[in-house]
Design an enzyme around this catalytic site. Structure first.
Site, PDB file in Angstrom:
ATOM      1  N   HIS A 222       5.061  -9.690  -8.650  1.00  0.00           N
ATOM      2  CA  HIS A 222       6.119  -8.762  -9.077  1.00  0.00           C
ATOM      3  C   HIS A 222       5.833  -8.375 -10.201  1.00  0.00           C
ATOM      4  CE1 HIS A 222      10.163  -7.958  -9.250  1.00  0.00           C
ATOM      5  NE2 HIS A 222      10.879  -8.965  -9.592  1.00  0.00           N
ATOM      6  N   HIS A 262       3.817  -2.154  -1.038  1.00  0.00           N
ATOM      7  CA  HIS A 262       5.121  -2.621  -1.408  1.00  0.00           C
ATOM      8  C   HIS A 262       5.817  -3.097  -0.524  1.00  0.00           C
ATOM      9  CE1 HIS A 262       9.296  -2.172  -3.161  1.00  0.00           C
ATOM     10  NE2 HIS A 262       8.570  -2.249  -4.337  1.00  0.00           N
ATOM     11  N   ASP A 313       4.000  -0.374 -10.749  1.00  0.00           N
ATOM     12  CA  ASP A 313       3.243  -1.011 -11.724  1.00  0.00           C
ATOM     13  C   ASP A 313       1.803  -0.391 -11.939  1.00  0.00           C
ATOM     14  OD1 ASP A 313       4.884  -3.251 -12.166  1.00  0.00           O
ATOM     15  OD2 ASP A 313       4.425  -4.023 -10.127  1.00  0.00           O
TER      16      ASP A 313
HETATM   17  C1  LIG Z   1       3.798  -6.175  -3.236  1.00  0.00           C
HETATM   18  C2  LIG Z   1       3.297  -7.121  -2.090  1.00  0.00           C
HETATM   19  C3  LIG Z   1       3.440  -8.422  -2.787  1.00  0.00           C
HETATM   20  C4  LIG Z   1       4.112  -6.891  -1.021  1.00  0.00           C
HETATM   21  O1  LIG Z   1       3.770  -7.819  -0.125  1.00  0.00           O
HETATM   22  P1  LIG Z   1       4.217  -8.283   1.325  1.00  0.00           P
HETATM   23  O2  LIG Z   1       5.371  -7.150   1.916  1.00  0.00           O
HETATM   24  O3  LIG Z   1       4.354  -9.689   1.768  1.00  0.00           O
HETATM   25  O4  LIG Z   1       3.029  -7.496   2.156  1.00  0.00           O
HETATM   26  P2  LIG Z   1       1.504  -8.412   2.463  1.00  0.00           P
HETATM   27  O5  LIG Z   1       0.995  -9.219   1.108  1.00  0.00           O
HETATM   28  O6  LIG Z   1       1.886  -9.533   3.444  1.00  0.00           O
HETATM   29  O7  LIG Z   1       0.578  -7.426   2.774  1.00  0.00           O
HETATM   30  C5  LIG Z   1       0.394  -6.833   3.972  1.00  0.00           C
HETATM   31  C6  LIG Z   1      -0.848  -6.662   4.326  1.00  0.00           C
HETATM   32  O8  LIG Z   1      -1.221  -5.317   3.508  1.00  0.00           O
HETATM   33  C7  LIG Z   1      -2.412  -5.853   2.396  1.00  0.00           C
HETATM   34  N1  LIG Z   1      -2.073  -5.496   1.130  1.00  0.00           N
HETATM   35  C8  LIG Z   1      -0.750  -5.418   0.863  1.00  0.00           C
HETATM   36  N2  LIG Z   1      -0.911  -5.140  -0.613  1.00  0.00           N
HETATM   37  C9  LIG Z   1      -2.322  -4.941  -0.850  1.00  0.00           C
HETATM   38  C10 LIG Z   1      -3.115  -4.641  -2.242  1.00  0.00           C
HETATM   39  N3  LIG Z   1      -2.475  -4.571  -3.116  1.00  0.00           N
HETATM   40  N4  LIG Z   1      -4.321  -4.725  -1.805  1.00  0.00           N
HETATM   41  C11 LIG Z   1      -4.845  -4.798  -0.724  1.00  0.00           C
HETATM   42  N5  LIG Z   1      -4.300  -5.252   0.262  1.00  0.00           N
HETATM   43  C12 LIG Z   1      -3.151  -5.270   0.180  1.00  0.00           C
HETATM   44  C13 LIG Z   1      -2.242  -7.419   2.894  1.00  0.00           C
HETATM   45  O9  LIG Z   1      -3.679  -8.178   2.665  1.00  0.00           O
HETATM   46  C14 LIG Z   1      -2.118  -7.461   4.130  1.00  0.00           C
HETATM   47  O10 LIG Z   1      -3.090  -7.341   5.026  1.00  0.00           O
HETATM   48  P3  LIG Z   1      -3.153  -8.276   6.477  1.00  0.00           P
HETATM   49  O11 LIG Z   1      -2.170  -7.913   7.174  1.00  0.00           O
HETATM   50  O12 LIG Z   1      -4.577  -7.739   6.880  1.00  0.00           O
HETATM   51  O13 LIG Z   1      -3.413  -9.677   5.985  1.00  0.00           O
HETATM   52  C15 LIG Z   1       1.826  -6.757  -1.900  1.00  0.00           C
HETATM   53  O14 LIG Z   1       1.555  -5.492  -1.285  1.00  0.00           O
HETATM   54  C16 LIG Z   1       0.833  -7.097  -3.000  1.00  0.00           C
HETATM   55  O15 LIG Z   1       0.549  -8.329  -3.487  1.00  0.00           O
HETATM   56  N6  LIG Z   1       0.640  -5.888  -4.052  1.00  0.00           N
HETATM   57  C17 LIG Z   1      -0.098  -6.363  -5.054  1.00  0.00           C
HETATM   58  C18 LIG Z   1       0.655  -6.892  -6.163  1.00  0.00           C
HETATM   59  C19 LIG Z   1       1.824  -5.920  -6.782  1.00  0.00           C
HETATM   60  O16 LIG Z   1       1.395  -4.578  -6.998  1.00  0.00           O
HETATM   61  N7  LIG Z   1       2.950  -6.225  -6.812  1.00  0.00           N
HETATM   62  C20 LIG Z   1       4.130  -5.409  -7.523  1.00  0.00           C
HETATM   63  C21 LIG Z   1       4.815  -4.880  -6.405  1.00  0.00           C
HETATM   64  S1  LIG Z   1       6.004  -3.704  -6.938  1.00  0.00           S
END
Ligand SMILES: CC(C)(COP(=O)(O)OP(=O)(O)OC[C@H]1O[C@@H](n2cnc3c(N)ncnc32)[C@H](O)[C@@H]1OP(=O)(O)O)[C@@H](O)C(=O)NCCC(=O)NCCS
Length: 377
Positions: A222, A262, A313
Protein backbone atom coordinates in the site's frame (compact mmCIF):
# COMPACT_ATOMS: atom_id res chain seq x y z
CA UNK A 1 -13.49 -26.49 -1.08
CA UNK A 2 -13.49 -23.53 -3.42
CA UNK A 3 -10.76 -23.23 -6.02
CA UNK A 4 -12.06 -19.94 -7.40
CA UNK A 5 -9.98 -17.16 -5.89
CA UNK A 6 -11.28 -14.40 -8.18
CA UNK A 7 -12.73 -12.63 -5.14
CA UNK A 8 -9.60 -13.19 -3.04
CA UNK A 9 -8.57 -10.03 -1.21
CA UNK A 10 -12.20 -8.85 -1.75
CA UNK A 11 -11.30 -8.14 -5.38
CA UNK A 12 -14.29 -6.63 -7.15
CA UNK A 13 -16.40 -6.67 -3.99
CA UNK A 14 -18.55 -3.61 -3.42
CA UNK A 15 -18.42 -3.26 0.36
CA UNK A 16 -20.67 -0.25 0.89
CA UNK A 17 -21.88 3.06 -0.48
CA UNK A 18 -20.02 6.36 -0.39
CA UNK A 19 -20.45 9.77 -1.99
CA UNK A 20 -16.83 10.86 -1.54
CA UNK A 21 -14.70 9.35 -4.28
CA UNK A 22 -15.39 7.78 -7.66
CA UNK A 23 -12.97 5.64 -9.67
CA UNK A 24 -13.43 4.27 -13.16
CA UNK A 25 -10.58 1.77 -13.33
CA UNK A 26 -11.12 1.02 -17.02
CA UNK A 27 -11.14 4.65 -18.16
CA UNK A 28 -8.54 5.83 -15.64
CA UNK A 29 -10.84 8.34 -13.98
CA UNK A 30 -10.57 9.49 -10.37
CA UNK A 31 -12.93 12.14 -9.01
CA UNK A 32 -13.52 13.60 -5.57
CA UNK A 33 -17.21 14.47 -5.05
CA UNK A 34 -17.60 14.24 -8.84
CA UNK A 35 -14.75 16.62 -9.69
CA UNK A 36 -12.00 15.15 -11.84
CA UNK A 37 -8.62 14.83 -10.15
CA UNK A 38 -6.94 16.52 -13.15
CA UNK A 39 -9.01 19.67 -12.54
CA UNK A 40 -8.20 19.63 -8.85
CA UNK A 41 -4.48 19.06 -9.47
CA UNK A 42 -4.47 21.99 -11.86
CA UNK A 43 -6.61 24.52 -10.03
CA UNK A 44 -7.05 23.56 -6.39
CA UNK A 45 -4.90 23.46 -3.28
CA UNK A 46 -4.79 21.01 -0.38
CA UNK A 47 -7.02 23.11 1.87
CA UNK A 48 -9.74 23.51 -0.77
CA UNK A 49 -9.59 19.81 -1.70
CA UNK A 50 -9.88 18.83 1.96
CA UNK A 51 -12.91 21.10 2.34
CA UNK A 52 -14.44 19.41 -0.71
CA UNK A 53 -13.84 15.95 0.73
CA UNK A 54 -15.25 16.81 4.15
CA UNK A 55 -18.20 18.99 3.22
CA UNK A 56 -19.10 17.68 -0.24
CA UNK A 57 -18.90 20.96 -2.18
CA UNK A 58 -16.25 23.47 -3.17
CA UNK A 59 -16.02 26.37 -0.70
CA UNK A 60 -16.73 30.01 -1.48
CA UNK A 61 -13.77 32.38 -1.07
CA UNK A 62 -14.78 33.31 2.48
CA UNK A 63 -15.50 29.69 3.43
CA UNK A 64 -12.05 28.72 2.16
CA UNK A 65 -10.42 31.57 4.10
CA UNK A 66 -12.19 30.48 7.30
CA UNK A 67 -11.35 26.85 6.69
CA UNK A 68 -7.66 27.59 6.09
CA UNK A 69 -7.59 29.71 9.25
CA UNK A 70 -9.19 26.93 11.27
CA UNK A 71 -6.69 24.38 9.93
CA UNK A 72 -3.77 26.70 10.72
CA UNK A 73 -5.18 27.35 14.21
CA UNK A 74 -5.14 23.59 14.80
CA UNK A 75 -1.32 23.54 14.44
CA UNK A 76 -0.70 22.74 18.08
CA UNK A 77 0.51 19.71 20.02
CA UNK A 78 0.29 18.91 23.71
CA UNK A 79 3.77 19.07 25.31
CA UNK A 80 3.51 15.35 26.08
CA UNK A 81 3.57 14.60 22.35
CA UNK A 82 6.86 16.52 22.10
CA UNK A 83 8.14 14.47 25.05
CA UNK A 84 7.11 11.26 23.31
CA UNK A 85 8.84 12.29 20.07
CA UNK A 86 12.01 13.12 21.99
CA UNK A 87 12.05 9.77 23.77
CA UNK A 88 11.31 7.19 21.09
CA UNK A 89 14.19 4.85 20.11
CA UNK A 90 16.48 6.55 17.63
CA UNK A 91 16.05 3.72 15.12
CA UNK A 92 12.24 3.98 15.11
CA UNK A 93 10.84 4.60 11.64
CA UNK A 94 8.75 7.74 11.06
CA UNK A 95 5.71 5.57 10.19
CA UNK A 96 5.95 3.67 13.49
CA UNK A 97 6.32 6.94 15.33
CA UNK A 98 3.40 8.53 13.48
CA UNK A 99 1.12 5.53 14.15
CA UNK A 100 1.90 5.60 17.87
CA UNK A 101 1.77 9.39 18.16
CA UNK A 102 -1.69 9.53 16.58
CA UNK A 103 -2.94 6.97 19.08
CA UNK A 104 -1.42 9.11 21.85
CA UNK A 105 -3.05 12.27 20.51
CA UNK A 106 -6.46 10.95 21.48
CA UNK A 107 -5.57 11.09 25.18
CA UNK A 108 -5.10 14.84 24.96
CA UNK A 109 -7.84 15.68 22.49
CA UNK A 110 -10.53 17.92 24.03
CA UNK A 111 -13.21 15.92 22.18
CA UNK A 112 -11.82 12.53 23.11
CA UNK A 113 -15.10 11.20 24.52
CA UNK A 114 -17.33 12.86 21.94
CA UNK A 115 -18.03 11.05 18.65
CA UNK A 116 -20.77 13.37 17.41
CA UNK A 117 -20.59 14.67 13.84
CA UNK A 118 -19.37 18.11 14.95
CA UNK A 119 -16.74 16.69 17.29
CA UNK A 120 -15.49 14.44 14.49
CA UNK A 121 -15.12 17.45 12.20
CA UNK A 122 -13.18 19.28 14.93
CA UNK A 123 -10.94 16.23 15.38
CA UNK A 124 -10.40 16.10 11.61
CA UNK A 125 -9.02 19.67 11.59
CA UNK A 126 -6.71 18.83 14.46
CA UNK A 127 -5.52 15.49 13.08
CA UNK A 128 -4.80 16.97 9.64
CA UNK A 129 -2.61 19.69 11.12
CA UNK A 130 -1.05 17.56 13.83
CA UNK A 131 0.01 14.70 11.54
CA UNK A 132 2.01 17.13 9.38
CA UNK A 133 3.59 18.63 12.51
CA UNK A 134 4.52 15.23 13.93
CA UNK A 135 6.24 14.15 10.71
CA UNK A 136 8.31 17.36 10.55
CA UNK A 137 9.13 17.53 14.27
CA UNK A 138 10.21 13.90 14.57
CA UNK A 139 12.49 14.25 11.56
CA UNK A 140 14.23 17.24 13.11
CA UNK A 141 14.54 15.58 16.51
CA UNK A 142 16.11 12.43 15.08
CA UNK A 143 18.62 14.55 13.17
CA UNK A 144 19.53 16.51 16.30
CA UNK A 145 18.11 19.74 14.85
CA UNK A 146 16.07 22.32 16.72
CA UNK A 147 12.30 22.10 16.36
CA UNK A 148 10.72 24.76 14.15
CA UNK A 149 7.49 26.22 15.51
CA UNK A 150 4.48 26.23 13.18
CA UNK A 151 3.76 29.41 11.26
CA UNK A 152 -0.01 29.99 11.17
CA UNK A 153 0.38 32.53 8.39
CA UNK A 154 1.51 29.86 5.92
CA UNK A 155 -0.46 27.34 3.89
CA UNK A 156 -0.54 23.72 5.03
CA UNK A 157 2.17 22.64 2.56
CA UNK A 158 4.39 25.69 3.08
CA UNK A 159 4.20 25.33 6.85
CA UNK A 160 5.12 21.65 6.65
CA UNK A 161 8.15 22.29 4.44
CA UNK A 162 9.29 25.13 6.68
CA UNK A 163 8.94 23.00 9.81
CA UNK A 164 10.81 20.18 8.09
CA UNK A 165 13.71 22.11 6.56
CA UNK A 166 13.93 25.16 8.81
CA UNK A 167 13.91 27.49 5.81
CA UNK A 168 11.22 29.25 3.81
CA UNK A 169 10.38 26.87 0.96
CA UNK A 170 10.38 27.93 -2.69
CA UNK A 171 7.05 28.43 -4.46
CA UNK A 172 7.91 25.52 -6.76
CA UNK A 173 8.46 23.18 -3.81
CA UNK A 174 5.23 24.30 -2.10
CA UNK A 175 3.19 23.83 -5.26
CA UNK A 176 4.76 20.43 -5.98
CA UNK A 177 3.95 19.18 -2.49
CA UNK A 178 0.47 20.67 -2.62
CA UNK A 179 -0.32 18.85 -5.87
CA UNK A 180 1.07 15.59 -4.46
CA UNK A 181 -1.16 16.02 -1.39
CA UNK A 182 -4.22 16.68 -3.60
CA UNK A 183 -3.54 13.60 -5.72
CA UNK A 184 -3.25 11.24 -2.76
CA UNK A 185 -5.98 12.73 -0.56
CA UNK A 186 -8.56 10.03 -1.21
CA UNK A 187 -8.99 6.81 -3.12
CA UNK A 188 -12.32 5.20 -2.28
CA UNK A 189 -12.07 1.95 -0.31
CA UNK A 190 -8.33 1.43 -0.47
CA UNK A 191 -6.96 -0.82 2.29
CA UNK A 192 -6.24 1.92 4.84
CA UNK A 193 -9.56 3.72 4.32
CA UNK A 194 -11.44 0.44 4.55
CA UNK A 195 -9.57 -0.32 7.79
CA UNK A 196 -10.58 3.11 9.13
CA UNK A 197 -14.23 2.53 8.23
CA UNK A 198 -14.27 -0.95 9.80
CA UNK A 199 -12.88 0.47 13.05
CA UNK A 200 -15.27 3.44 13.01
CA UNK A 201 -18.22 1.12 12.35
CA UNK A 202 -17.73 -0.59 15.73
CA UNK A 203 -18.40 2.86 17.28
CA UNK A 204 -14.80 3.03 18.39
CA UNK A 205 -13.48 6.57 17.81
CA UNK A 206 -11.82 8.80 15.21
CA UNK A 207 -8.28 8.48 16.61
CA UNK A 208 -8.55 4.68 16.76
CA UNK A 209 -9.76 4.59 13.16
CA UNK A 210 -6.90 6.81 11.97
CA UNK A 211 -4.32 4.84 13.96
CA UNK A 212 -5.54 1.67 12.22
CA UNK A 213 -5.48 3.41 8.85
CA UNK A 214 -1.85 4.48 9.34
CA UNK A 215 -0.97 0.91 10.32
CA UNK A 216 -2.51 -0.34 7.06
CA UNK A 217 -0.88 2.37 4.94
CA UNK A 218 2.55 1.42 6.28
CA UNK A 219 2.72 -1.88 4.34
CA UNK A 220 4.75 -2.14 1.11
CA UNK A 221 1.72 -3.30 -0.87
CA UNK A 222 0.00 0.00 0.00
CA UNK A 223 1.59 3.32 1.01
CA UNK A 224 5.00 1.79 1.61
CA UNK A 225 5.43 1.24 -2.14
CA UNK A 226 6.82 4.74 -2.79
CA UNK A 227 9.75 4.13 -0.43
CA UNK A 228 10.33 0.67 -1.94
CA UNK A 229 10.43 2.26 -5.40
CA UNK A 230 13.14 4.69 -4.31
CA UNK A 231 15.13 1.89 -2.69
CA UNK A 232 15.08 0.17 -6.08
CA UNK A 233 16.30 3.32 -7.88
CA UNK A 234 19.09 3.78 -5.30
CA UNK A 235 20.10 0.11 -5.61
CA UNK A 236 20.33 0.37 -9.40
CA UNK A 237 22.34 3.59 -9.10
CA UNK A 238 24.74 2.18 -6.53
CA UNK A 239 25.32 -0.95 -8.59
CA UNK A 240 25.92 1.23 -11.66
CA UNK A 241 23.52 -1.14 -13.39
CA UNK A 242 21.37 -0.68 -16.44
CA UNK A 243 17.83 -0.04 -15.10
CA UNK A 244 16.15 -2.21 -17.71
CA UNK A 245 18.51 -5.17 -17.20
CA UNK A 246 18.18 -4.85 -13.43
CA UNK A 247 14.40 -4.93 -13.56
CA UNK A 248 14.39 -7.68 -16.20
CA UNK A 249 16.37 -9.82 -13.76
CA UNK A 250 13.93 -9.02 -10.93
CA UNK A 251 11.01 -10.08 -13.08
CA UNK A 252 12.84 -13.26 -14.08
CA UNK A 253 13.12 -14.02 -10.36
CA UNK A 254 9.34 -13.44 -10.07
CA UNK A 255 9.87 -10.36 -7.90
CA UNK A 256 7.31 -7.58 -7.87
CA UNK A 257 8.39 -4.13 -8.99
CA UNK A 258 7.11 -1.59 -6.48
CA UNK A 259 5.14 1.26 -7.99
CA UNK A 260 3.49 -0.90 -10.66
CA UNK A 261 0.11 -2.55 -10.82
CA UNK A 262 -3.16 -1.66 -9.23
CA UNK A 263 -6.19 -3.46 -7.93
CA UNK A 264 -8.64 -1.09 -9.61
CA UNK A 265 -6.93 0.61 -12.58
CA UNK A 266 -6.44 -1.46 -15.69
CA UNK A 267 -5.20 1.60 -17.55
CA UNK A 268 -2.95 4.44 -16.41
CA UNK A 269 -3.50 5.61 -12.84
CA UNK A 270 -4.49 9.27 -13.45
CA UNK A 271 -2.39 10.34 -10.46
CA UNK A 272 0.71 8.87 -12.11
CA UNK A 273 0.13 11.14 -15.13
CA UNK A 274 0.67 14.23 -12.93
CA UNK A 275 3.46 12.79 -10.85
CA UNK A 276 5.39 11.72 -13.97
CA UNK A 277 5.26 15.29 -15.28
CA UNK A 278 6.10 16.72 -11.88
CA UNK A 279 9.06 14.39 -11.50
CA UNK A 280 10.33 15.37 -14.94
CA UNK A 281 9.85 19.13 -14.45
CA UNK A 282 11.39 19.20 -10.98
CA UNK A 283 14.30 17.04 -12.11
CA UNK A 284 15.03 19.28 -15.11
CA UNK A 285 14.76 22.54 -13.14
CA UNK A 286 17.00 21.14 -10.39
CA UNK A 287 19.49 19.90 -13.02
CA UNK A 288 18.99 16.43 -11.57
CA UNK A 289 16.96 14.38 -13.99
CA UNK A 290 18.76 11.13 -13.18
CA UNK A 291 15.89 9.70 -11.12
CA UNK A 292 13.24 10.66 -13.65
CA UNK A 293 15.23 9.26 -16.57
CA UNK A 294 15.83 5.99 -14.74
CA UNK A 295 12.15 5.76 -13.74
CA UNK A 296 10.98 6.38 -17.28
CA UNK A 297 13.16 3.60 -18.66
CA UNK A 298 11.81 1.19 -16.05
CA UNK A 299 8.23 2.29 -16.71
CA UNK A 300 8.47 1.72 -20.46
CA UNK A 301 10.06 -1.68 -19.93
CA UNK A 302 7.61 -2.95 -17.29
CA UNK A 303 4.73 -1.65 -19.35
CA UNK A 304 5.94 -3.46 -22.44
CA UNK A 305 7.04 -6.64 -20.67
CA UNK A 306 4.25 -7.14 -18.13
CA UNK A 307 1.50 -4.79 -19.37
CA UNK A 308 1.63 -3.17 -15.94
CA UNK A 309 1.17 0.58 -15.49
CA UNK A 310 2.94 2.83 -13.04
CA UNK A 311 0.75 3.70 -10.06
CA UNK A 312 0.68 6.77 -7.79
CA UNK A 313 3.73 5.58 -5.87
CA UNK A 314 6.13 5.14 -8.77
CA UNK A 315 6.79 8.78 -9.71
CA UNK A 316 6.14 10.14 -6.23
CA UNK A 317 9.44 8.46 -5.29
CA UNK A 318 11.61 10.48 -7.72
CA UNK A 319 9.48 13.59 -7.10
CA UNK A 320 10.07 13.54 -3.33
CA UNK A 321 13.76 12.70 -3.72
CA UNK A 322 14.23 15.67 -6.06
CA UNK A 323 12.47 17.84 -3.46
CA UNK A 324 15.10 16.69 -0.94
CA UNK A 325 12.72 14.55 1.12
CA UNK A 326 14.22 11.49 2.74
CA UNK A 327 13.03 8.06 1.72
CA UNK A 328 11.41 7.06 5.01
CA UNK A 329 9.32 10.23 4.98
CA UNK A 330 7.56 9.31 1.72
CA UNK A 331 4.89 7.19 3.36
CA UNK A 332 4.34 9.62 6.26
CA UNK A 333 3.76 12.33 3.61
CA UNK A 334 1.24 10.01 1.97
CA UNK A 335 -0.48 9.82 5.40
CA UNK A 336 -0.39 13.65 5.63
CA UNK A 337 -2.41 13.69 2.46
CA UNK A 338 -4.68 10.69 2.99
CA UNK A 339 -5.78 12.00 6.40
CA UNK A 340 -8.15 14.24 4.44
CA UNK A 341 -9.86 11.20 2.91
CA UNK A 342 -9.68 8.97 5.99
CA UNK A 343 -11.44 11.56 8.12
CA UNK A 344 -14.06 12.22 5.41
CA UNK A 345 -14.81 8.48 5.30
CA UNK A 346 -14.98 8.10 9.09
CA UNK A 347 -17.42 11.02 9.27
CA UNK A 348 -19.51 9.54 6.46
CA UNK A 349 -19.47 6.11 8.11
CA UNK A 350 -20.59 7.44 11.48
CA UNK A 351 -23.25 9.71 9.99
CA UNK A 352 -25.10 6.59 8.83
CA UNK A 353 -23.45 3.74 10.64
CA UNK A 354 -23.91 0.02 10.48
CA UNK A 355 -21.34 -2.43 11.79
CA UNK A 356 -19.09 -3.71 8.99
CA UNK A 357 -18.95 -7.44 9.54
CA UNK A 358 -18.66 -9.61 6.41
CA UNK A 359 -18.70 -13.41 6.27
CA UNK A 360 -15.96 -15.81 5.19
CA UNK A 361 -16.38 -18.76 2.89
CA UNK A 362 -15.50 -21.70 5.11
CA UNK A 363 -12.85 -24.05 3.63
CA UNK A 364 -11.83 -25.94 6.81
CA UNK A 365 -12.52 -29.56 7.85
CA UNK A 366 -16.13 -30.59 7.28
CA UNK A 367 -18.54 -30.24 10.17
CA UNK A 368 -18.94 -32.12 12.47
CA UNK A 369 -15.41 -33.22 13.25
CA UNK A 370 -15.19 -35.41 16.35
CA UNK A 371 -13.35 -34.11 19.43
CA UNK A 372 -10.57 -36.66 20.07
CA UNK A 373 -9.46 -36.87 23.69
CA UNK A 374 -5.83 -35.83 24.13
CA UNK A 375 -4.66 -39.33 25.17
CA UNK A 376 -5.96 -40.77 21.90
CA UNK A 377 -4.35 -38.24 19.52
C1 LIG B 1 -1.03 -3.11 -6.13
C2 LIG B 1 -1.05 -4.62 -6.00
C3 LIG B 1 -0.89 -4.99 -4.52
C4 LIG B 1 -2.38 -5.13 -6.53
O1 LIG B 1 -2.47 -6.44 -6.15
P1 LIG B 1 -3.57 -7.47 -6.71
O2 LIG B 1 -4.72 -6.77 -7.30
O3 LIG B 1 -3.81 -8.42 -5.61
O4 LIG B 1 -2.82 -8.17 -7.92
P2 LIG B 1 -1.75 -9.33 -7.80
O5 LIG B 1 -0.69 -9.01 -6.81
O6 LIG B 1 -2.50 -10.62 -7.60
O7 LIG B 1 -1.14 -9.28 -9.26
C5 LIG B 1 -1.74 -9.88 -10.42
C6 LIG B 1 -0.61 -10.40 -11.31
O8 LIG B 1 0.21 -9.31 -11.76
C7 LIG B 1 1.54 -9.44 -11.24
N1 LIG B 1 1.97 -8.16 -10.70
C8 LIG B 1 1.15 -7.25 -10.09
N2 LIG B 1 1.87 -6.20 -9.70
C9 LIG B 1 3.13 -6.46 -10.07
C10 LIG B 1 4.33 -5.73 -9.93
N3 LIG B 1 4.36 -4.57 -9.33
N4 LIG B 1 5.45 -6.27 -10.44
C11 LIG B 1 5.44 -7.46 -11.05
N5 LIG B 1 4.33 -8.21 -11.21
C12 LIG B 1 3.20 -7.71 -10.71
C13 LIG B 1 1.44 -10.45 -10.11
O9 LIG B 1 2.64 -11.14 -9.89
C14 LIG B 1 0.34 -11.36 -10.61
O10 LIG B 1 0.88 -12.21 -11.58
P3 LIG B 1 0.43 -13.75 -11.66
O11 LIG B 1 -1.04 -13.69 -11.97
O12 LIG B 1 1.26 -14.29 -12.76
O13 LIG B 1 0.71 -14.34 -10.32
C15 LIG B 1 0.10 -5.24 -6.84
O14 LIG B 1 0.01 -4.79 -8.17
C16 LIG B 1 1.44 -4.96 -6.25
O15 LIG B 1 1.90 -5.69 -5.35
N6 LIG B 1 2.15 -3.87 -6.72
C17 LIG B 1 3.41 -3.50 -6.16
C18 LIG B 1 3.20 -2.71 -4.87
C19 LIG B 1 2.64 -1.34 -5.14
O16 LIG B 1 3.09 -0.60 -5.99
N7 LIG B 1 1.63 -0.98 -4.34
C20 LIG B 1 1.00 0.33 -4.41
C21 LIG B 1 -0.37 0.25 -4.98
S1 LIG B 1 -1.04 1.87 -5.28
Amino acid sequence: MSTDDSGKGLKGTVAGTSSICWIDGAAGVLAYRGIDIHELAEHSNFEETTYLLWFGVLPTASQLADFSKELAFARALNWRIYEFLRNVPTDATPMEVLRTAVSLLSLYDPDEKDSSHDANVRKSYRLTSQIAMIVAIFDRIRKGKTIVDPDRGLSHSANFLRMLTGTKPSETAVRALDVALILQADHELNASTFAARVIASTLSDMHSAITGAIAALKGPLHGGANAETMKLLFAIDEAGADPVEYVREMLAQKKKISGFGHRVYITEDPRATHLRKMSEDLGRSAGQSKWFDMSRKIELFVNQEKKLNANVDFYSASTYTTLGVEIDLFTPIFAMSRIAGWTAHVIEQLDDNRLIRPRAEYIGPPYPEPYIPIAER
